[in-house]
Scaffold this motif. Structure first.
Motif: not given
Lengths: 405, 405
Positions: B47-52, B58-62, B131-133
């Motif tokens: 899901w990191l492409h969405e955070v980036a 970011p919190d949604h992806a962890r 790195s994504s955020r």
């Protein structure tokens, strides 16, 4: 008979209020009204500390000029003023020029950095939508970078606010609320972040009631703000600042210096042929420039003495809007051939400074001091009131501030 | 009899799935299980492409590791692995060391930059939460800066994505949705922004069905993405990149180069004493390292050949989680004194790439191609399924993705 040309420069509190009042007082056949503004929107300059801290979105703090100006009566020109030439009744714009019979100068303020080395190049300002949202992004960016570096840089987490006056304090209040959220978002220990206020006077909020000052210090210190009062900013680089207190110098490393300590009138006023007093036009009671009878000046470019305190009125939205009402009345009177001009009298509605979303302090109803949550409700009422005066209930519903329970 | 020590390195898809399966299969008296991870959270790497791109937070992806790991059975150590010493049955951490009887290496991937000059220093990566955020903030920051400069810099609005594989394409899909929002927020004309994909192969998504590639190109080009295929990235500076296509070089000025074109196994594997093939451990069918019988390797650090295609299986979450189930089963069997170990067999559940919030494409049920909105629903089902397998329905409700109608 040719319709007179009225040109209004600036769509801030002063210029926009003048325009909306004038469009009610004059018919389309009475005058040609032209409003000039750099952007196609008006922004709430008194809300910019919230945009800069990231507690409201930039869009919440602005609205389209066409939403409040009647374009069948007012000609809107989106352009930047280059110079005012009152001897020729002319204004030069970046993309053209305008002739006028009557001019309203309402070009607002700009930052004054008093020659402090490096300040204008390296400090962030809370001057307009662009600079405020840049500051928000800059803080976010440094928090995002912090955990991406093996050698952690404390400069990214130190935020220095120069100036403990109204704007500086309101910004600190928002920042104190925003930082814990940012720490959570970027996995940073709140204790690592420093928020430092630097004020040259012996106390913050010079001129405010000592009880209000005390309340403010307590509220902000409880949320982790450090105060360095009686400290002068001596220099600013991209990597930090130098301050001097009691003859001793201290370096504070920071990538984020915010300058909220000085404003002056738009420098176009000083450069114009208008007679001025340190950059401001000392207007007559009817708000006309003494050197040019067909030029009105309102807001932060106008200088009016408060006879009680023997000091000039400060540059506030409240005063700008009250001046605009007098200006619109006098202009309409002149255009219609009258000669009974009104004199400006300040009607003090009070002053409330926000200290974050749920805290505020100030004075209302002459001398009543208010604090805390109830003051923050009052502050929102004041903010909504200025929306109401410019754009009516529709604008309040669209952009107003409400406490959600 | 002493309980055997099981140490699991990494709480990504492979390591965390191994842990949660193992804690169900083993009682507290069967073994001491220790999970080591750099952060106290697991993140959804897919899901990191969405955070980036800034389309999810970011919190949604962890989620917190303690939310899915039973701390009465598993000892969680938040630390960074420094080296693996399989000949001594030992792992060195930044703040200590651990001895083990059985080890699970699940340390995931890192970026591979193939020696392209300037790339590792200047390009942004979509490797982890930090790195994504940072990439999201970097893009926001450049948009915020754009209107604060008198000389407008096109470099701030050009975004180059190196790599047209799965990650690059998914990021482009999100970016294509996000950019119009950013343009609105920062008063920038959408037509000024360029999103450029650079891919060395003659087509994007090499290995994908041509109809899916065609669909993807149409979807992204319609939203303003430019493709430069058959073009090699020759160098990267903070101010731009140089690409070479058909023997000709072209410079593209940009402050934002994103490298999404290469991953390799965590280099700790290569540095360890484990026998490896270009950085990955070519595991036995039961997922043990051939050189060390008490070491299991799962996920991106393991190399397993797909006999049908005669190529290694790609590094995907789906494969890592399937390997983890076999690994947990085999470890539990050994600890309990059994010797019937399972062999890993890949059960292909299909592959779906998202192309933004409401678009996707892929292959499911063996050979069924899906496109568009229904594919994007399927993609969310897949994302939720991986949450379900690790943390049950509670985690799906907390972090899952749902279409709001």
């Amino acid at each position: 008979m040719k319709k007179p040309n009225i040109v209004i420069l600036g769509a801030g509190y002063g210029g926009l209020t003048t325009t909306v009042k004038l469009q009610k007082k004059l018919g389309a056949n009475d005058a040609q009204i032209t409003l000039v503004n750099k952007h196609d929107y008006h922004y709430e300059a008194t809300w910019l500390h919230e945009v800069a801290a990231g507690t409201i979105s930039p869009d919440h703090a602005r609205f389209a000029i066409k939403d409040v100006v009647d374009l069948s009566k007012v000609n809107f020109v989106q352009d930047t003023v280059v110079s005012i030439q009152p001897d020729d009744n002319k204004v030069i714009l970046e993309d053209g020029e305008l002739e006028y019979d009557y001019l309203v100068v309402a070009l607002g303020f700009e930052a004054a950095t008093f020659g402090i080395p490096g300040l204008s190049e390296n400090a962030f300002m809370i001057n307009n939508i662009n600079s405020s949202r840049l500051l928000r992004e800059h803080i976010d960016y440094n928090f995002a970078m912090y955990n991406n570096e093996i050698e952690k840089k404390q400069e990214r987490l130190n935020i220095v606010v120069g100036g403990g006056g109204f704007t500086g304090i309101e910004f600190l209040g928002e920042l104190a609320n925003r930082i814990p959220e940012l720490c959570k978002e970027y996995d940073i220990d709140r204790d690592k972040v420093r928020i430092i206020n630097v004020e040259g006077a012996p106390t913050i909020l010079p001129g405010f009631d000592p009880q209000l000052v005390e309340y403010t210090l307590n509220s902000l210190e409880a949320r982790g703000v450090e105060f360095k009062v009686g400290a002068l900013l001596k220099g600013c680089t991209p990597e930090g600042i130098v301050i001097e207190k009691d003859g001793e110098q201290e370096e504070i490393p920071t990538f984020t210096t915010v300058w909220a300590a000085g404003v002056r009138a738009n420098s176009l006023v000083e450069q114009s042929g208008l007679e001025h007093n340190r950059g401001k036009v000392e207007v007559k009671p009817d708000l006309r420039a003494p050197s040019h009878e067909n030029v009105f000046v309102v807001g932060d470019c106008a200088l009016i003495w408060n006879k009680e305190t023997e000091r000039p009125y400060p540059p506030t939205a409240q005063i700008a809007m009250q001046e605009a009402e007098v200006c619109a009345h006098n202009l309409a009177t002149i255009v219609k051939g009258g000669d009974e001009l009104e004199s400006f009298e300040f009607n003090n509605m009070g002053t409330v400074a926000s200290l974050g979303h749920n805290d505020a302090m100030g004075v209302v109803f002459g001398d009543k001091k208010i604090f805390g949550w109830s003051a923050s409700i009052m502050k929102k009422v004041i903010d909504n009131r200025s929306l109401f005066k410019i754009g009516g209930i529709g604008l309040v519903l669209k952009k107003g501030k409400f406490n959600i329970f």
